[in-house]
Design a protein around this motif. Sequence first.
Motif, PDB file in Angstrom:
ATOM      1  N   VAL A  36     102.669 146.714  45.025  1.00  0.00           N
ATOM      2  CA  VAL A  36     103.314 145.409  45.178  1.00  0.00           C
ATOM      3  C   VAL A  36     102.610 144.364  44.320  1.00  0.00           C
ATOM      4  O   VAL A  36     103.245 143.634  43.555  1.00  0.00           O
ATOM      5  CB  VAL A  36     103.288 144.973  46.655  1.00  0.00           C
ATOM      6  CG1 VAL A  36     103.795 143.543  46.794  1.00  0.00           C
ATOM      7  CG2 VAL A  36     104.128 145.924  47.496  1.00  0.00           C
ATOM      8  N   ARG A  37     101.308 144.306  44.418  1.00  0.00           N
ATOM      9  CA  ARG A  37     100.570 143.306  43.636  1.00  0.00           C
ATOM     10  C   ARG A  37     100.789 143.499  42.150  1.00  0.00           C
ATOM     11  O   ARG A  37     100.917 142.546  41.400  1.00  0.00           O
ATOM     12  CB  ARG A  37      99.072 143.416  43.926  1.00  0.00           C
ATOM     13  CG  ARG A  37      98.715 142.984  45.316  1.00  0.00           C
ATOM     14  CD  ARG A  37      97.200 142.952  45.524  1.00  0.00           C
ATOM     15  NE  ARG A  37      96.913 143.030  46.952  1.00  0.00           N
ATOM     16  CZ  ARG A  37      96.130 143.957  47.499  1.00  0.00           C
ATOM     17  NH1 ARG A  37      95.514 144.849  46.749  1.00  0.00           N
ATOM     18  NH2 ARG A  37      95.953 143.972  48.802  1.00  0.00           N
TER      19      ARG A  37
ATOM     20  N   GLY B  60     103.332 140.037  37.348  1.00  0.00           N
ATOM     21  CA  GLY B  60     104.163 139.504  36.276  1.00  0.00           C
ATOM     22  C   GLY B  60     104.904 138.251  36.706  1.00  0.00           C
ATOM     23  O   GLY B  60     105.026 137.290  35.943  1.00  0.00           O
ATOM     24  N   LEU B  61     105.388 138.261  37.927  1.00  0.00           N
ATOM     25  CA  LEU B  61     106.116 137.096  38.426  1.00  0.00           C
ATOM     26  C   LEU B  61     105.199 135.891  38.600  1.00  0.00           C
ATOM     27  O   LEU B  61     105.608 134.749  38.408  1.00  0.00           O
ATOM     28  CB  LEU B  61     106.763 137.416  39.768  1.00  0.00           C
ATOM     29  CG  LEU B  61     108.005 138.288  39.743  1.00  0.00           C
ATOM     30  CD1 LEU B  61     108.676 138.270  41.093  1.00  0.00           C
ATOM     31  CD2 LEU B  61     108.966 137.797  38.685  1.00  0.00           C
ATOM     32  N   ARG B  62     103.967 136.155  38.977  1.00  0.00           N
ATOM     33  CA  ARG B  62     103.027 135.045  39.153  1.00  0.00           C
ATOM     34  C   ARG B  62     102.739 134.412  37.803  1.00  0.00           C
ATOM     35  O   ARG B  62     102.764 133.198  37.654  1.00  0.00           O
ATOM     36  CB  ARG B  62     101.731 135.552  39.769  1.00  0.00           C
ATOM     37  CG  ARG B  62     100.728 134.432  40.091  1.00  0.00           C
ATOM     38  CD  ARG B  62      99.409 135.008  40.560  1.00  0.00           C
ATOM     39  NE  ARG B  62      98.958 136.024  39.625  1.00  0.00           N
ATOM     40  CZ  ARG B  62      98.544 137.236  39.981  1.00  0.00           C
ATOM     41  NH1 ARG B  62      98.494 137.572  41.235  1.00  0.00           N
ATOM     42  NH2 ARG B  62      98.162 138.113  39.070  1.00  0.00           N
ATOM     43  N   GLU B  63     102.492 135.254  36.808  1.00  0.00           N
ATOM     44  CA  GLU B  63     102.220 134.733  35.467  1.00  0.00           C
ATOM     45  C   GLU B  63     103.399 133.921  34.943  1.00  0.00           C
ATOM     46  O   GLU B  63     103.213 132.944  34.225  1.00  0.00           O
ATOM     47  CB  GLU B  63     101.926 135.893  34.504  1.00  0.00           C
ATOM     48  CG  GLU B  63     100.505 136.421  34.637  1.00  0.00           C
ATOM     49  CD  GLU B  63     100.383 137.850  34.098  1.00  0.00           C
ATOM     50  OE1 GLU B  63     101.126 138.184  33.157  1.00  0.00           O
ATOM     51  OE2 GLU B  63      99.566 138.623  34.641  1.00  0.00           O
TER      52      GLU B  63
ATOM     53  N   ILE C 146     107.324 131.913  47.233  1.00  0.00           N
ATOM     54  CA  ILE C 146     108.166 131.643  46.079  1.00  0.00           C
ATOM     55  C   ILE C 146     107.913 130.210  45.610  1.00  0.00           C
ATOM     56  O   ILE C 146     107.821 129.295  46.429  1.00  0.00           O
ATOM     57  CB  ILE C 146     109.647 131.851  46.435  1.00  0.00           C
ATOM     58  CG1 ILE C 146     109.860 133.331  46.789  1.00  0.00           C
ATOM     59  CG2 ILE C 146     110.534 131.440  45.270  1.00  0.00           C
ATOM     60  CD1 ILE C 146     111.294 133.699  47.073  1.00  0.00           C
ATOM     61  N   ALA C 147     107.767 130.038  44.321  1.00  0.00           N
ATOM     62  CA  ALA C 147     107.324 128.745  43.788  1.00  0.00           C
ATOM     63  C   ALA C 147     108.464 127.885  43.250  1.00  0.00           C
ATOM     64  O   ALA C 147     108.235 126.775  42.807  1.00  0.00           O
ATOM     65  CB  ALA C 147     106.289 128.981  42.685  1.00  0.00           C
ATOM     66  N   ARG C 148     109.683 128.402  43.273  1.00  0.00           N
ATOM     67  CA  ARG C 148     110.810 127.628  42.750  1.00  0.00           C
ATOM     68  C   ARG C 148     112.030 127.741  43.643  1.00  0.00           C
ATOM     69  O   ARG C 148     112.100 128.599  44.515  1.00  0.00           O
ATOM     70  CB  ARG C 148     111.209 128.145  41.364  1.00  0.00           C
ATOM     71  CG  ARG C 148     110.143 127.953  40.334  1.00  0.00           C
ATOM     72  CD  ARG C 148     110.763 128.053  38.967  1.00  0.00           C
ATOM     73  NE  ARG C 148     109.710 128.211  37.948  1.00  0.00           N
ATOM     74  CZ  ARG C 148     109.945 128.615  36.718  1.00  0.00           C
ATOM     75  NH1 ARG C 148     111.181 128.917  36.353  1.00  0.00           N
ATOM     76  NH2 ARG C 148     108.963 128.731  35.849  1.00  0.00           N
TER      77      ARG C 148
ATOM     78  N   VAL D 204     112.627 139.967  32.890  1.00  0.00           N
ATOM     79  CA  VAL D 204     111.675 139.656  31.820  1.00  0.00           C
ATOM     80  C   VAL D 204     110.256 139.558  32.379  1.00  0.00           C
ATOM     81  O   VAL D 204     109.297 140.058  31.791  1.00  0.00           O
ATOM     82  CB  VAL D 204     112.064 138.346  31.105  1.00  0.00           C
ATOM     83  CG1 VAL D 204     110.960 137.905  30.133  1.00  0.00           C
ATOM     84  CG2 VAL D 204     113.386 138.519  30.365  1.00  0.00           C
ATOM     85  N   ALA D 205     110.138 138.928  33.552  1.00  0.00           N
ATOM     86  CA  ALA D 205     108.814 138.711  34.137  1.00  0.00           C
ATOM     87  C   ALA D 205     108.120 140.019  34.495  1.00  0.00           C
ATOM     88  O   ALA D 205     106.887 140.100  34.475  1.00  0.00           O
ATOM     89  CB  ALA D 205     108.928 137.824  35.379  1.00  0.00           C
ATOM     90  N   VAL D 206     108.887 141.038  34.812  1.00  0.00           N
ATOM     91  CA  VAL D 206     108.237 142.311  35.142  1.00  0.00           C
ATOM     92  C   VAL D 206     108.011 143.157  33.891  1.00  0.00           C
ATOM     93  O   VAL D 206     107.656 144.323  33.973  1.00  0.00           O
ATOM     94  CB  VAL D 206     109.023 143.129  36.192  1.00  0.00           C
ATOM     95  CG1 VAL D 206     109.082 142.377  37.522  1.00  0.00           C
ATOM     96  CG2 VAL D 206     110.414 143.471  35.705  1.00  0.00           C
TER      97      VAL D 206
END
Lengths: 154, 154
Positions: free
Chosen positions: A40-41, A46-49, A65-67, A79-81
């Motif tokens: 999971v981490r 990738g999503l955190r970055e 979730i930040a957004r 794309v993030a992954v």
Amino acid sequence: MKRDSKLSGILHVLLHMAEAKAPVTSEEMAKAMQTNPVVVRRIMAGLREAGFVRSGKGHGGGWTIARELSAITLRDIYVAVGSPELFAMGNRTESPGCIVEQAVNAALDGAFRDAETLLLDRFAEVTLADLSADFHARMLASGKTIDLGTIHAA
Amino acid sequence: MKRDSKLSGILHVLLHMAEAKAPVTSEEMAKAMQTNPVVVRRIMAGLREAGFVRSGKGHGGGWTIARELSAITLRDIYVAVGSPELFAMGNRTESPGCIVEQAVNAALDGAFRDAETLLLDRFAEVTLADLSADFHARMLASGKTIDLGTIHAA
DNA sequence: CATCATGTAACATATGAAGTTACATGAAAC
DNA sequence: GTTTCATGTAACTTCATATGTTACATGATG
């Protein structure tokens, strides 16, 4: 070929996070997805970055979730992954000296490129908010409620 | 994931066969493709069953194309080799009990299904004759000639 | 400062495509 | 008819890689 399920898996987890009020730990998510916290981490990294989620350490830590869900598309996540390979087939040789093979590759590449464009365009049209709405509609239709801890109980 | 190259490989071989006057043996093809004769036979078996090629044993044996090149589409070949999986990604769980995951799968499945349709339609539009014409055009443009034995010499 | 959670490297496992070996079958050449 | 050549196919090995696991460092909270 073994099929990559990062995208499918991460979407699942993200929607569960969207339902939760408090941060969700890797361990909880891993249990829900019947996998390992490290996996999971790894995917979440990738999503955190990319800034879509935040992680916190220590007591009360975990992922949030930040957004706005409506500001995250499936394509963003793809794309993030790491933009993993979409297709299970490829050319036998990428840069063939053989002219015959060049002709073959050109034909196949054209078709796959168009399919990729279609797929990514479709991904770009769908936001997490859309998925969440669909999920809520399904929940109403089924009459069931959902909770990360119970639905995925070990 | 290791990418399947059956389609690419078999097209290459078929176009070479189209250039040859006499039957081509698995061994010659294998040398050309830098692989093993058994691998070639394995792939060709599907095409034989579908009636696109014929095989002959013994002296003077080998493989020949059984139809007009213009009567064989890439889609025909794709199907003949067993309709291998097109995509490198799939759902984490195909029939999830979790409603969240059902919503995720539905969204992804829709996009992939459309991409598959596009791809197969494109395949259906291209015949071996088209590929052969493209190959001949490239050969003229490059000023080179081609011959299975020399171009792929070991 | 004890506990909890992430961050990450290193290693293990599992799956499936491709490659290989071995031998049977059948056709042509002599 | 028997030697040679080629396919047909099962069984096994190899190799790549997605995923799972272990181990330990880092940092936050109570």
